[in-house]
Design a protein around this motif. Structure first.
Motif, PDB file in Angstrom:
ATOM      1  N   ALA A   1       0.830  -1.204   0.000  1.00  0.00           N
ATOM      2  CA  ALA A   1       0.000   0.000   0.000  1.00  0.00           C
ATOM      3  C   ALA A   1       0.865   1.255   0.000  1.00  0.00           C
ATOM      4  O   ALA A   1       2.094   1.209  -0.050  1.00  0.00           O
ATOM      5  N   SER A   2       0.190   2.403   0.102  1.00  0.00           N
ATOM      6  CA  SER A   2       0.885   3.695   0.053  1.00  0.00           C
ATOM      7  C   SER A   2       1.078   4.245   1.464  1.00  0.00           C
ATOM      8  O   SER A   2       0.195   4.123   2.312  1.00  0.00           O
ATOM      9  N   ALA A   3       2.235   4.861   1.693  1.00  0.00           N
ATOM     10  CA  ALA A   3       2.515   5.493   2.982  1.00  0.00           C
ATOM     11  C   ALA A   3       1.842   6.867   3.025  1.00  0.00           C
ATOM     12  O   ALA A   3       1.389   7.399   2.000  1.00  0.00           O
ATOM     13  N   PHE A   4       1.803   7.439   4.222  1.00  0.00           N
ATOM     14  CA  PHE A   4       1.091   8.703   4.439  1.00  0.00           C
ATOM     15  C   PHE A   4       1.461   9.791   3.411  1.00  0.00           C
ATOM     16  O   PHE A   4       0.566  10.401   2.810  1.00  0.00           O
ATOM     17  N   PRO A   5       2.763  10.045   3.174  1.00  0.00           N
ATOM     18  CA  PRO A   5       3.072  11.152   2.244  1.00  0.00           C
ATOM     19  C   PRO A   5       2.910  10.792   0.771  1.00  0.00           C
ATOM     20  O   PRO A   5       3.297  11.568  -0.086  1.00  0.00           O
ATOM     21  N   GLU A   6       2.316   9.616   0.511  1.00  0.00           N
ATOM     22  CA  GLU A   6       2.181   9.186  -0.887  1.00  0.00           C
ATOM     23  C   GLU A   6       0.757   9.286  -1.400  1.00  0.00           C
ATOM     24  O   GLU A   6       0.424   8.714  -2.444  1.00  0.00           O
ATOM     25  N   LYS A   7      -0.114   9.986  -0.627  1.00  0.00           N
ATOM     26  CA  LYS A   7      -1.511  10.031  -1.068  1.00  0.00           C
ATOM     27  C   LYS A   7      -2.210  11.287  -0.559  1.00  0.00           C
ATOM     28  O   LYS A   7      -1.781  11.892   0.432  1.00  0.00           O
ATOM     29  N   ASP A   8      -3.289  11.631  -1.242  1.00  0.00           N
ATOM     30  CA  ASP A   8      -4.147  12.736  -0.811  1.00  0.00           C
ATOM     31  C   ASP A   8      -5.270  12.187   0.058  1.00  0.00           C
ATOM     32  O   ASP A   8      -5.757  11.079  -0.175  1.00  0.00           O
ATOM     33  N   GLY A   9      -5.701  12.972   1.023  1.00  0.00           N
ATOM     34  CA  GLY A   9      -6.834  12.553   1.833  1.00  0.00           C
ATOM     35  C   GLY A   9      -7.040  13.502   2.995  1.00  0.00           C
ATOM     36  O   GLY A   9      -6.151  14.295   3.328  1.00  0.00           O
ATOM     37  N   SER A  10      -8.226  13.417   3.607  1.00  0.00           N
ATOM     38  CA  SER A  10      -8.490  14.278   4.761  1.00  0.00           C
ATOM     39  C   SER A  10      -8.334  13.476   6.053  1.00  0.00           C
ATOM     40  O   SER A  10      -8.548  12.260   6.073  1.00  0.00           O
ATOM     41  N   PHE A  11      -7.967  14.176   7.095  1.00  0.00           N
ATOM     42  CA  PHE A  11      -7.698  13.579   8.407  1.00  0.00           C
ATOM     43  C   PHE A  11      -8.309  14.478   9.470  1.00  0.00           C
ATOM     44  O   PHE A  11      -8.231  15.703   9.352  1.00  0.00           O
ATOM     45  N   THR A  12      -8.883  13.888  10.508  1.00  0.00           N
ATOM     46  CA  THR A  12      -9.565  14.686  11.529  1.00  0.00           C
ATOM     47  C   THR A  12      -8.816  14.556  12.846  1.00  0.00           C
ATOM     48  O   THR A  12      -8.638  13.447  13.358  1.00  0.00           O
ATOM     49  N   ASN A  13      -8.398  15.673  13.397  1.00  0.00           N
ATOM     50  CA  ASN A  13      -7.564  15.612  14.601  1.00  0.00           C
ATOM     51  C   ASN A  13      -8.420  15.581  15.866  1.00  0.00           C
ATOM     52  O   ASN A  13      -9.655  15.561  15.813  1.00  0.00           O
ATOM     53  N   THR A  14      -7.756  15.600  16.992  1.00  0.00           N
ATOM     54  CA  THR A  14      -8.464  15.488  18.276  1.00  0.00           C
ATOM     55  C   THR A  14      -9.410  16.664  18.531  1.00  0.00           C
ATOM     56  O   THR A  14     -10.348  16.556  19.305  1.00  0.00           O
ATOM     57  N   ASP A  15      -9.167  17.793  17.859  1.00  0.00           N
ATOM     58  CA  ASP A  15      -9.999  18.993  18.051  1.00  0.00           C
ATOM     59  C   ASP A  15     -11.221  19.039  17.134  1.00  0.00           C
ATOM     60  O   ASP A  15     -11.892  20.068  17.058  1.00  0.00           O
ATOM     61  N   ARG A  16     -11.474  17.991  16.364  1.00  0.00           N
ATOM     62  CA  ARG A  16     -12.527  17.970  15.335  1.00  0.00           C
ATOM     63  C   ARG A  16     -12.165  18.819  14.123  1.00  0.00           C
ATOM     64  O   ARG A  16     -13.028  19.300  13.395  1.00  0.00           O
ATOM     65  N   LEU A  17     -10.884  19.014  13.894  1.00  0.00           N
ATOM     66  CA  LEU A  17     -10.427  19.740  12.703  1.00  0.00           C
ATOM     67  C   LEU A  17     -10.233  18.753  11.559  1.00  0.00           C
ATOM     68  O   LEU A  17      -9.423  17.834  11.676  1.00  0.00           O
TER      69      LEU A  17
ATOM     70  N   ASP B   1     -20.486  27.705   6.754  1.00  0.00           N
ATOM     71  CA  ASP B   1     -20.375  27.735   8.224  1.00  0.00           C
ATOM     72  C   ASP B   1     -18.908  27.860   8.617  1.00  0.00           C
ATOM     73  O   ASP B   1     -18.064  27.166   8.042  1.00  0.00           O
ATOM     74  N   PRO B   2     -18.602  28.676   9.621  1.00  0.00           N
ATOM     75  CA  PRO B   2     -17.206  28.739  10.054  1.00  0.00           C
ATOM     76  C   PRO B   2     -16.765  27.457  10.768  1.00  0.00           C
ATOM     77  O   PRO B   2     -15.572  27.165  10.871  1.00  0.00           O
ATOM     78  N   GLY B   3     -17.710  26.646  11.275  1.00  0.00           N
ATOM     79  CA  GLY B   3     -17.369  25.475  12.095  1.00  0.00           C
ATOM     80  C   GLY B   3     -17.304  25.897  13.552  1.00  0.00           C
ATOM     81  O   GLY B   3     -16.964  27.036  13.871  1.00  0.00           O
ATOM     82  N   GLN B   4     -17.683  24.975  14.446  1.00  0.00           N
ATOM     83  CA  GLN B   4     -17.748  25.318  15.878  1.00  0.00           C
ATOM     84  C   GLN B   4     -16.615  24.645  16.634  1.00  0.00           C
ATOM     85  O   GLN B   4     -16.601  23.428  16.752  1.00  0.00           O
ATOM     86  N   SER B   5     -15.695  25.445  17.183  1.00  0.00           N
ATOM     87  CA  SER B   5     -14.614  24.819  17.952  1.00  0.00           C
ATOM     88  C   SER B   5     -15.061  24.521  19.384  1.00  0.00           C
ATOM     89  O   SER B   5     -14.578  23.578  20.001  1.00  0.00           O
ATOM     90  N   VAL B   6     -15.993  25.326  19.932  1.00  0.00           N
ATOM     91  CA  VAL B   6     -16.558  25.045  21.261  1.00  0.00           C
ATOM     92  C   VAL B   6     -18.028  24.678  21.067  1.00  0.00           C
ATOM     93  O   VAL B   6     -18.780  25.447  20.455  1.00  0.00           O
ATOM     94  N   VAL B   7     -18.421  23.500  21.551  1.00  0.00           N
ATOM     95  CA  VAL B   7     -19.814  23.070  21.367  1.00  0.00           C
ATOM     96  C   VAL B   7     -20.534  22.963  22.715  1.00  0.00           C
ATOM     97  O   VAL B   7     -19.942  23.167  23.763  1.00  0.00           O
ATOM     98  N   PHE B   8     -21.820  22.678  22.637  1.00  0.00           N
ATOM     99  CA  PHE B   8     -22.718  22.570  23.804  1.00  0.00           C
ATOM    100  C   PHE B   8     -22.904  23.930  24.486  1.00  0.00           C
ATOM    101  O   PHE B   8     -23.108  24.005  25.698  1.00  0.00           O
ATOM    102  N   VAL B   9     -22.850  24.977  23.721  1.00  0.00           N
ATOM    103  CA  VAL B   9     -23.012  26.317  24.287  1.00  0.00           C
ATOM    104  C   VAL B   9     -24.448  26.500  24.789  1.00  0.00           C
ATOM    105  O   VAL B   9     -24.679  27.051  25.868  1.00  0.00           O
ATOM    106  N   GLU B  10     -25.414  26.012  24.003  1.00  0.00           N
ATOM    107  CA  GLU B  10     -26.816  26.193  24.402  1.00  0.00           C
ATOM    108  C   GLU B  10     -27.532  24.897  24.730  1.00  0.00           C
ATOM    109  O   GLU B  10     -28.376  24.861  25.611  1.00  0.00           O
ATOM    110  N   ASP B  11     -27.237  23.843  23.988  1.00  0.00           N
ATOM    111  CA  ASP B  11     -27.877  22.565  24.310  1.00  0.00           C
ATOM    112  C   ASP B  11     -26.943  21.423  23.949  1.00  0.00           C
ATOM    113  O   ASP B  11     -25.867  21.634  23.398  1.00  0.00           O
ATOM    114  N   PHE B  12     -27.376  20.239  24.312  1.00  0.00           N
ATOM    115  CA  PHE B  12     -26.598  19.031  24.015  1.00  0.00           C
ATOM    116  C   PHE B  12     -27.320  18.241  22.921  1.00  0.00           C
ATOM    117  O   PHE B  12     -28.555  18.209  22.908  1.00  0.00           O
TER     118      PHE B  12
END
Ligand code: SF4
Length: 701
Positions: free
Chosen positions: A461-477, A551-562
């Motif tokens: 298979a292909s190693a990390f720097p050998e392909k395009d793709g999206s990745f989601t970090n611990t911050d929901r980025l 949408d800008p995206g929400q870095s802090v959630v649960f501001v008003e409800d869950f």
């Protein structure tokens, strides 16, 4: 002369969940060096792994051609064999032959033994698109929900508790919010080692006045900077956290307005913690009652307190209960829904958040939509163009359950992409025997891992720097990883391989570009519905929830409800459940496993990175110097560690951070594979194994 790059490619780090953005500097299709970029999580910073852990991609041991096991080669599980003898066991094959063999045999097993006789392990090392396609292949091609990945081994318990309590399995606030917190409550985590750049933000915050409360059986380097460091006894998290809640309730430090407006179940929780006074719990936890009172008051009364935790919390048979207590702590004090507050389980692998979001788990489709919900199934059947009623309505088997099912003859064929269960599973001898017992094992990887040795066919298979793709970090980025170099030899893109296997199982897919997969994902996953591929290309990263385009995206959630049906969070009480295997006279010490700074997970990449391997070349066990002296040993001596399941030999390192009676061992060393010793007992809710506690004995020599 110094080489000058002919190309710079903007990407992200392949290792931990912090998700540092970096630049690959490339010349002649080789990465020369790596620099940090100004990403939201790192602002130019990188740790030693991100900066120096790149040349594994060019290692001569890369798999470059498909391999098929020779008919007479036994699956002995002998991992000490000479790598030069690999060709005694495998022979080279064309892609056409390897894919026909790999997919054709899986199809034959499905037809002979039924849909539930197959299982797949994907990987949190892969992209969101790879995770999404892999789970779609298992669900539509194999025909069951028997799909899982390493989240089962790291934060599955945190996710179960979070989904149950607050309706979302992801973090509420980004790591960077530690700089806005008055108090940071860090429990069961060692970010200096496991999330190093996140630890630098925490250190910055402490220098600017944030108070760190550090709770951990091991005294990590951050203890020097902590306002209060409590080295409580391993396995006593629920006792400690319930005692803190007891203080908060009895001293009237709860946020009653928050409880009344935004939660349910408080009275039951309150009643439960009545029996957990600090005085009663102190001897159990091995710390003073007054210390418990002090940190409870500090956490509850600060203007903004944030909880971060790691696998010291999650990897227990009571991991879900541990996380339930942390959630309750935040809810009863109203320390959530604002900057500098909230709940943050520090995610491990760089895409473990994204792979879970994309449905690489057995009980939920993408975006945590439950497989038992008929409406959800109907939506996915429509989106995936499969027959109504064809998707499996039962949750599939989890990682450890799959191994047991193989032993019982229920699972006969597997497809493993990028995971190394022969090293990473608890009670690894049992896992290896199970993998060897399969009728057919397909492994897709970049190196000949310990799991590959048990395969019937290996797909390079292909190693990390050998392909395009999206990745989601611990911050929901959600971040863009970009191709910098080509795969070696005849190694192929993972997405292409998954699609080829899927088509051998009658899926009839024709994805021509990774962006087509992402586009399909976002139309089945409301939380990322507003993120387009073009936006990711342009902005490099977007935070979810991002429901509408623009949408800008929400870095802090649960501001008003869950995000629960009634909009309210739910308290779930927990009581003390002891570890599955306690020390006794025969096995008097405790084994704690984890990672070290220089190496990542099973070591297949970092141990082939020149600088990282030079820094930490040999397997080590961290032992308290007094324990080492008591057994007649010295630092550097070879010691043997034995549990009821196996033994390993490795070098002893004197380490005052280890508690007396406990030994810490990283799980990255194949020559001292510590998971041969660990216990496969599971948390009943999340099915996560108890990596952080089992009984051992240790001797010098
Ligand atoms: Fe990579 Fe994590 Fe280090 Fe950042 S902190 S460079 S993401 S390993």
């Amino acid at each position: 002369a110094l080489a000058v790059p002919d190309k710079q490619v903007e990407s992200v780090c392949p290792y931990c969940g912090v998700g540092c953005q970096l630049t690959y500097n490339v010349k002649d299709d080789k990465i020369l060096f790596v620099e940090g970029r100004d990403g939201p999580a790192n602002h130019g910073r990188l740790c030693v792994k991100g900066r120096y852990g790149f040349d594994y991609a060019h290692h001569p041991q890369r798999l470059t051609v498909p391999l098929i096991r020779r008919a007479d080669a036994p699956k002995t599980g002998d991992f000490s064999m000479d790598p030069d003898r690999v060709m005694d066991i495998f022979r080279e094959a064309t892609w056409e032959e390897a894919l026909e063999f790999a997919g054709g045999k899986l199809r034959a097993i499905r037809e002979q033994y039924g849909k539930k006789s197959l299982a797949g392990f994907g990987s949190a090392k892969g992209s969101n698109e790879e995770a999404y396609l892999f789970q779609k292949l298992v669900r539509t091609g194999f025909g069951s929900n028997n799909v899982d990945h390493c989240t089962r081994l790291c934060h599955a318990s945190s996710v179960v508790a979070l989904l149950e309590g607050i309706g979302s399995g992801a973090v509420s606030n980004p790591v960077m919010d530690v700089t806005k917190a008055e108090v940071v409550f860090l429990i069961g985590a060692n970010p200096t080692v496991n999330h190093p750049v996140a630890a630098t933000w925490l250190k910055n915050a402490i220098r600017n006045g944030t108070k760190l409360i550090l709770l951990d059986p091991r005294k990590s380097e951050l203890a020097r900077m902590a306002h209060r460091s409590l080295q409580f006894k391993a396995d006593t998290d629920v006792a400690l956290l319930n005692a803190m809640m007891n203080v908060i309730v009895t001293e009237g430090l709860v946020d009653q307005a928050f409880i009344d407006d935004r939660t349910t179940g408080y009275e039951e929780l309150k009643k439960n913690v009545e029996g957990y006074s600090p005085e009663a719990m102190a001897p159990i936890c091995g710390i003073d009652a007054e210390a418990i009172r002090y940190v409870a008051r500090l956490y509850a009364t600060s203007k903004a307190s944030m909880i971060l935790w790691g696998m010291g919390v999650s990897q227990h048979v009571h991991g879900t209960d541990n996380a339930r207590c942390l959630i309750a702590l935040a809810l009863m004090t109203g320390q959530i829904g604002r900057p500098g507050t909230g709940l943050h389980p520090l995610r491990g692998q760089n895409n473990v958040q994204g792979a879970s979001d994309a449905g690489l788990i057995p009980m939920m489709f993408p975006d945590y939509q439950h497989v038992t919900n008929p409406e959800v199934r109907a939506n996915f059947e429509k989106a995936w163009h499969v027959a109504p009623g064809s998707l499996d309505d039962k949750p599939g088997l989890t990682v450890v359950e799959v191994m047991h099912a193989i032993k019982h003859g229920d699972i006969r064929g597997m497809y493993v992409m990028g995971e190394n269960p022969a090293m990473s599973d608890p009670d690894a001898n049992h896992a290896r025997e199970a993998l060897a017992a399969l009728d057919h094992l397909v492994v897709q990887d970049i190196f000949l891992t310990e799991t590959c040795y048990l395969a019937d066919v290996i797909l390079p298979a292909s190693a990390f720097p050998e392909k395009d793709g999206s990745f989601t970090n611990t911050d929901r980025l959600v971040q863009m990883g970009r191709k910098a170099v080509n795969p070696p030899g005849d190694a192929r893109q993972d997405l292409w391989i998954i699609q080829e296997i899927a088509n051998k199982l009658d899926c009839d897919w024709d994805y021509k570009h990774v962006s087509e997969v992402f586009d399909e994902m976002r139309h089945t996953m409301p939380s990322i519905g507003g993120i387009t591929w073009e936006r990711l290309e342009r902005e490099h990263s977007v935070t979810y929830p991002c429901v509408q385009e623009g949408d800008p995206g929400q870095s802090v959630v649960f501001v008003e409800d869950f995000p629960r049906a009634d909009g309210k969070a739910r308290f779930v009480p927990a009581d003390i459940i002891p570890a599955n295997e306690r020390p006794d006279t025969e096995y008097p010490m405790v084994l704690i496993t984890g990672r070290q700074l220089e190496h990542w997970h099973t070591g297949s990449m970092t141990r082939r990175a020149t600088v990282l391997d030079a820094l930490e070349p040999d397997p080590v066990a961290l032992v308290h110097p007094l324990d080492l002296a008591a057994m007649g040993g010295q630092p550097g001596d070879v010691i043997t560690i034995e549990s009821r399941r196996g033994e390993v030999c490795l070098y002893a390192r004197a380490d005052e951070s280890s508690p007396r009676g406990a030994v810490f061992v990283p799980f990255c060393y194949y020559e001292a594979a510590i998971n041969r010793l660990t216990n496969s007992a599971l948390d009943p809710f999340a099915k996560i194994p108890e990596f952080k506690y089992c009984a051992i004995r240790v001797k010098v020599g």
